[in-house]
Scaffold this active site. Sequence first.
Site, PDB file in Angstrom:
ATOM      1  N   HIS A  75      40.355  22.153  28.565  1.00 24.79           N
ATOM      2  CA  HIS A  75      41.068  21.750  27.347  1.00 24.79           C
ATOM      3  C   HIS A  75      42.211  22.721  27.041  1.00 24.79           C
ATOM      4  O   HIS A  75      43.319  22.299  26.699  1.00 24.79           O
ATOM      5  CB  HIS A  75      40.114  21.680  26.150  1.00 24.79           C
ATOM      6  CG  HIS A  75      39.002  20.700  26.331  1.00 24.79           C
ATOM      7  ND1 HIS A  75      37.918  20.631  25.476  1.00 24.79           N
ATOM      8  CD2 HIS A  75      38.792  19.749  27.274  1.00 24.79           C
ATOM      9  CE1 HIS A  75      37.106  19.676  25.887  1.00 24.79           C
ATOM     10  NE2 HIS A  75      37.596  19.133  26.985  1.00 24.79           N
ATOM     11  N   HIS A 260      35.989  15.979  36.818  1.00 31.89           N
ATOM     12  CA  HIS A 260      36.444  17.322  37.186  1.00 31.89           C
ATOM     13  C   HIS A 260      36.256  17.557  38.679  1.00 31.89           C
ATOM     14  O   HIS A 260      37.123  18.143  39.347  1.00 31.89           O
ATOM     15  CB  HIS A 260      35.664  18.385  36.399  1.00 31.89           C
ATOM     16  CG  HIS A 260      35.899  18.338  34.931  1.00 31.89           C
ATOM     17  ND1 HIS A 260      37.158  18.407  34.370  1.00 31.89           N
ATOM     18  CD2 HIS A 260      35.022  18.226  33.892  1.00 31.89           C
ATOM     19  CE1 HIS A 260      37.043  18.341  33.051  1.00 31.89           C
ATOM     20  NE2 HIS A 260      35.766  18.231  32.747  1.00 31.89           N
TER      21      HIS A 260
END
Length: 301
Positions: A75, A260
């Site tokens: 993030h 991811h």
Amino acid sequence: MKQRTLGKSVEIVGIGLHKGVPVKMRLEPLSEDSGIIIYRSDAGVTIPLKKEFVVDTKMATVLGKDGVIVSTIEHLLSAIYAYGIDNLRIVLDNDEIPILDGSAAGYCMLIEEANVIEQDKPKKAIKIKKDVVVTTEDGKRVSLKPSNKIVYDFEIKFNHPAIGEQKFHFDYSIEEYKDSISKARTFGFLHEVQYLRSIGLALGGSMENAIVLDETKILNPEGLRYDDEFVRHKILDAIGDMALLEYTMIGEYEAVAGSHHLNHLLTKKLYEDPENYEIIDLEEAKEEANTFELAYSKQMS
């Protein structure tokens, strides 16, 4: 287009998602050609932001070196990458980036408080030259494709009434990132959170920093920030994972149920063949420089 860093150091204290303990984080300007590095002040270890230092991608993107790790970096990296920052030191006194509200909006505010400034040396970018694709047997797929634009396309499909099938097309600019992507929060299912806590993870997770769903509905009393907040957050994550390319990308990222792990495999596969990409100097590459001027012209000192 010149390289970028911050105008001053800024600091924040927050909770780590998995350990649930306070973390102090400071963002510090660095000189040209320094890249982005993470420094664990409690362990005295510096970890460069490079794909070679990715050690885990199951629950988040985790970097590690000499037995020292930094978790849940995507993030923050998404915001750093979104603002086109090239040189920066991230100083932490624990092994997680603070989760804040589960989105990247707080990191955007921190970056703007510090002010993004241009440096003296030319900025470089990585231009995708050939299609690079990673697929799985169950139909998941991530890819990078040539384009003179900066584009992120994502598609998700969940067997859940509150999510279902969602698609989002994102033509990159800083302003659009702030408005359409940065505020989208991470999400999880209640049964997963309960399991993670049973094994000592997600201890800092709550409805203050994530969208939580049970089998039929969203549990957060305030509801969603966007109708399609789930897929927007997937794009937020993907932008953070593409920061591991080390240069801002010119090209098109596409994903169907990406993760991811698949993003990490994609960055590795891209670099396996020099024919797949080109590192360009934006002072010499006029066509690509125009793309960057349009995408990154705002939020500059």
